[in-house]
Design an enzyme around this catalytic site. Structure first.
Site: not given
Ligand code: FAD
Length: 458
Positions: A34, A41, A181, A200, A234, A268, A310, A442
């Site tokens: 990490e 995220t 978001i 939007e 926009v 996005g 993601d 209830h």
């Molecule tokens: P991430 O959570 O993005 O984790 C990826 C990690 O990889 C990060 O820590 C990054 O630093 C690390 N990384 C990247 N490249 C490297 C590298 N080369 N070497 C080492 N580390 C690296 N989802 C929900 O289900 N419910 C919600 O309520 C929700 N609310 C959200 C609100 C906001 C404002 C946002 C932006 C997103 C929200 N999401 C929500 C979406 C959710 O956060 C993501 O879908 C989720 O975090 C994706 O998980 P992930 O493990 O794929 O990636």
């Protein structure tokens, strides 16, 4: 010295760290790399921070409403500075929890940037430490994207990550993007007393959601004073002499200007595949516009290298990233069980909350399935009325011929907590009759589920 693992995971978000913990349960030697904070995220700038804000601002709104019920709260106010401190403390606490879980499961945590340099080789930068593994899982996540229009690099234009670092409430906020978001931030800032405008480009907010839900949310938020424009494109952002901003947009072929103290860009996210591979590995991994392509086992074009979350696009949600990680782990290590990927819930933490699973009536129709929809209006639900909730509804879509539940769309208080029950019904192929036969306590919000199911069989 090179270290060898059964599995090396790049990225400690919900896709990465949860998969590492899962693999470690089967006794697999596992490492996570990490480059920033554990939790990804979701924990650091997504799900948890936004819901921490929504929790407090929601309480603030609820308490103000209860004045009418005799609860007097003179001097009630929210301090954004303290709210942000609380959010930071929640994030810190949960980060520590993940680190403890990883340590207890004997998952090695490497701090640095992982670069895939071979089928079984990852280098941790900047030190170039080498780790090898039988399997590699890519879970690098995504980053906010921006619009290619003038002014998006101005200091008053924030993405969601930057917005969560703000300590003051602007008097006017323009939000570009009325997706999940955008609408969650609109809820927070509207509750904090800020004049919010949402622009939007599509013809409805929450594009992709059930039409009735989008229309209702737009109506409810407009009633609370949020200025919402759909079909609004926009074209530029400009800084004014007094330090404020002007957001120019086109709606029904006319150009308008929305003034703002701050602008949130919520248009996005894009996959974070940049810099993830050495040059020769980059050529071997199939990608499409930055998105790593995988097969049904979540394996990339290079055997033994998997990708989830993601980074691969699709439904970008934390629980989806985690579920995909379980699927990938079960493909690598057959002793591990996968997840049922047929029913994926999606939730929006606006007020009222929104939660959906399975098919909408329109989607079922498009798939050639004859359906009936049971609907229950929450304005006759005791718990809804006594707790002064806004009008909301539950819809259950069932197959006409068999009564099988195919989908559910909820827009009401506690919708995000109730959807699990309906997901279970969909995934276990229950019928409306099965659901209606269950006794609901209830007074509760979930009585609405029983009533909506009941309306399908009478
Ligand atoms: P991430 O959570 O993005 O984790 C990826 C990690 O990889 C990060 O820590 C990054 O630093 C690390 N990384 C990247 N490249 C490297 C590298 N080369 N070497 C080492 N580390 C690296 N989802 C929900 O289900 N419910 C919600 O309520 C929700 N609310 C959200 C609100 C906001 C404002 C946002 C932006 C997103 C929200 N999401 C929500 C979406 C959710 O956060 C993501 O879908 C989720 O975090 C994706 O998980 P992930 O493990 O794929 O990636």
């Amino acid at each position: 010295m090179e270290k060898h693992y059964d599995l090396v995971v790049i990225g400690a978000g919900p896709g990465g760290y949860m998969t590492a913990l899962y693999a470690s349960k089967a006794g697999k030697r596992t490492a996570v790399i990490e480059r920033s904070h554990v939790g990804g995220t979701c924990l650091n700038c997504g799900c948890i921070p936004t819901k921490t804000y929504l929790h407090t601002t929601g309480l603030y709104r609820e308490v103000k409403k209860t004045e009418a019920a005799g609860l007097h709260t003179e001097g009630l106010r929210v301090s954004m500075e303290e709210l942000k401190k609380r959010k930071d403390a929640v994030v810190e606490e949960l980060r520590a929890g993940i680190e403890k879980q990883l340590a207890a499961a004997k998952v090695d945590l490497y701090r640095g940037t992982g670069v895939v340099c071979g089928e079984h080789l990852v280098k941790v930068m900047p030190g170039e430490e080498e780790v090898t593994a039988d399997y590699i899982l890519l879970a690098a996540g995504s980053e906010p994207s921006s619009l290619p229009i003038p002014g998006m690099d101005l200091p008053g234009v924030k993405n969601s990550t930057q917005m969560l670092e703000e300590e003051c409430v602007p008097d006017r906020l323009v939000i570009i993007g009325g997706g999940v978001i955008g609408m969650e931030f609109a809820t927070v800032y509207n509750d904090l007393g800020c004049q919010v405008t949402v622009l939007e480009a599509m013809d409805k907010i929450l594009p992709g959601m059930d039409k009735e839900i989008s229309q209702n949310l737009k109506m409810i938020m407009k009633k609370r004073g949020v200025d919402i424009h759909t079909g609004a494109t926009v074209s530029s952002v400009e800084k004014m002499g007094d330090g404020t901003y002007l957001c120019r947009y086109t709606e029904k072929e006319r150009t308008y200007e929305a003034p703002a103290a701050l602008i949130l860009s919520a248009v996005g996210r894009r996959p974070l595949s940049r810099g993830l591979f050495s040059e020769d590995m980059q050529e071997r991994i199939e990608m499409e516009r930055g998105r790593v392509l995988v097969n049904e086992r979540y394996e990339t074009s290079v055997p033994g290298i998997y990708a989830v979350g993601d980074l691969i696009g699709g439904v970008c949600l934390a629980h989806v990233a985690t579920a995909e990680g379980c699927q990938a782990a079960s493909a690598m290590f057959p002793e591990l069980k996968g997840k049922d990927m047929t029913v994926i819930p999606s939730c929006v933490y606006t007020d009222p909350e929104i939660a959906c699973a399975g098919l909408t009536a329109d989607e079922a129709k498009a798939a050639g399935i004859d359906t009936v929809t049971g609907k229950y209006i929450m304005s006759v639900n005791g718990k809804s009325v006594l707790s002064m909730q806004d009008r909301g509804f539950l819809k259950i879509v069932s197959e006409k011929e068999t009564g099988r539940i195919l989908g559910a769309q909820l827009m009401c208080a506690r919708a995000t907590d109730m959807i699990g029950e309906l997901e279970l019904a969909i995934s276990k192929r229950l019928t409306a009759e099965d659901l209606a036969a269950v006794i609901m306590p209830h007074p509760t919000f979930c009585e609405g589920i029983g009533e909506a199911a009941e309306s399908l069989i009478i």
